[in-house]
Structures are given as C-alpha cells and as structure tokens.
Design an enzyme around this catalytic site. Structure first.
Site, PDB file in Angstrom:
ATOM      1  N   SER A   1      29.829  31.850  30.023  1.00  0.00           N
ATOM      2  CA  SER A   1      29.804  33.300  30.226  1.00  0.00           C
ATOM      3  C   SER A   1      28.636  33.855  29.437  1.00  0.00           C
ATOM      4  CB  SER A   1      31.109  33.938  29.731  1.00  0.00           C
ATOM      5  OG  SER A   1      31.000  35.347  29.665  1.00  0.00           O
TER       6      SER A   1
ATOM      7  N   TYR B   1      37.247  34.606  22.834  1.00  0.00           N
ATOM      8  CA  TYR B   1      36.607  34.293  24.117  1.00  0.00           C
ATOM      9  C   TYR B   1      35.114  34.039  23.926  1.00  0.00           C
ATOM     10  CZ  TYR B   1      35.157  34.799  28.998  1.00  0.00           C
ATOM     11  OH  TYR B   1      34.616  34.589  30.243  1.00  0.00           O
TER      12      TYR B   1
END
Length: 263
Positions: A150, A166
C-alpha cells in the site's frame, strides 16, 4: 525468436491462488489473472462470499474455484496449501492480498489489534509463500508471487488517519518482497509488490466517507480514486512472462499521490 506482447501476457495454462479474493481488490486481481487465461482459486474466511465471487468469475468465463481458509492462522495456511495442490495441481502465481487494518491513536492502540494486523498482513504472507515454495515452486524452479502492499507503507499518514499498525505492516511487506526476491531469485521465483493508493474498498470506505471523496483526491495528480480495472494491468504484468525480468519491485498504482508532498 522474440514473442509478441500478447503472447507474453498470456496466462493460459497457469494456476493462480488469490488470498482475500472474494471481494474488493482481491476479486479485481482474480478477474485480471483469469481474463488473461489463468485458472483461479480464491480464498478468504467466508464461504458465502467465496461462492458469490466464484459465480461472478465463472459468469465472466473464468475457470474459478474457492477454498475457505483463515490466513492469520498457521494451521489454516498449511491446510490451504495442501488443499489447493490436491485440487488443482501446482500453483504458478500466488497473490498475497488478504489484509486487516485497525484505526486508533498510536498511544492507545491495543497490542492485540497490532498483533492481529501484523499476523495477517505480514506473517500470513510469509508463511503461505513459504508453504507453496517448498511444496511446488522451488522444485519446479518457477513461480510468481505478488504481495499487496500500500502507499501507506511508503511514508506517514495525513492528519486524521491513525493506522499505525497497518502502515507498519505494509512497510514490512515492501521490504519482505525485496528480501524474498533476492533470496529466491536463483530458484526462478519472482517476488514483487503492488502498492495501491486510494480505492473504494470495504476497508477504506469508512475513511473516504468521513473525509470526503473530494478531499481524499485533492492531492492526487490524476484527481480520482482507483477504479475497478486499475490494478489489472500491473497484476498481469507481474504474473506473466511480460514481467519475467522484474523482481523485488514495488509498483505504486495510486494516481501519482506517492510522488507529491501535500503542502
């Protein structure tokens, strides 16, 4: 003789396993590989969602099937590897996409939530890659592994986005990709990562709705969120012979947001 680009991108005769493949970006990736000719196996925890995904894939003319498994549990990962090999034979392409997030200020982030995110987003990627490498890819001296990272793994967060676990996990995925590619290159196994930007997914929808789509895309050079087809080209490139000399790389598919700095 050099092959034409259509031949290089063709995945006919290949088998792909996509984790987290029942919806969102995982399902988009499953469509991409299947549309390029691969047989596709999707996995996630919920059988009902997998059944719906396979119905959608099959309706698009893709040879698809499903196996329910929790990629945050070691024994489930091993069972998944064994079952997929028993049911469809050797796996040529592994897409590690299953993931979790948790929103909380860093000072209050629960340790158990940190472990949940890291176990699925990092440990799960490693263990499934290891299982398939040992069970088929190393012996065959070929394989393509695509890890979903990501842009959250490339830097910090805008103010208001409190996703420390995350972000940390996705930064780990990027360097895991590099390290594994270096170690397994001599086996003919290529390992790459895709780093999506802002897409509408179940994980991201709440944040997008909270901040607003206009605000979310204000700093994106292309001025929009990622769409239903935007990961397909990157996935097929990295899975196919068109990308046979690409390994250890992280390709951002983000409308350009990772190349600019908000003022």
């Amino acid at each position: 003789m050099a092959r034409k680009i259509g031949q290089l991108l063709d995945l006919t005769g290949k088998t792909a396993l996509v984790t987290g493949g029942s919806r969102g970006l995982g399902l988009q990736l499953a469509h991409a590989l299947g549309e390029a000719g691969a047989k596709v196996v999707v996995t996630s925890r919920k059988a009902s969602e997998l059944e719906a995904a396979v119905a959608e894939l099959s309706g698009a003319g893709i040879d698809a099937r499903w196996i329910a498994a929790d990629c945050a549990v070691d024994s489930e990962i091993e069972r998944l590897a064994i079952e997929v090999l028993e049911r469809v034979g050797d796996v040529d392409i592994l897409v590690n996409n299953a993931g979790a997030s948790w929103g909380a200020p860093a000072e209050d982030h629960p340790a158990a939530a940190w472990d949940k995110v890291m176990n699925l987003n990092v440990r799960g990627y490693f263990l499934l890659s290891q299982q398939l490498a040992k069970r088929c890819m190393i012996a065959r001296r070929q394989g393509a592994i695509i890890n979903l990272a990501s842009i959250a793994g490339l830097g910090g967060n805008p103010v208001g986005m409190k996703t420390i676990a995350y972000n940390t996990s996705k930064g780990a995925v990027i360097n895991f990709t590099r390290a594994l590619a270096a170690e397994w290159g001599h086996y003919g196994i290529r390992v790459n990562a895709i780093a999506p930007g802002f897409f509408r997914t179940k994980m991201a929808n709440g944040l997008i709705d909270q901040i607003g789509e206009d605000a979310m895309t204000a700093g994106v050079p292309l001025g929009r969120l990622g769409g239903d087809d935007d990961l397909k080209g990157a996935a097929v490139l990295l899975a196919s012979d068109a990308g046979k000399h690409i390994t250890g790389q992280c390709l951002a598919v983000d409308g350009g947001i990772s190349i600019v700095t908000a003022g």
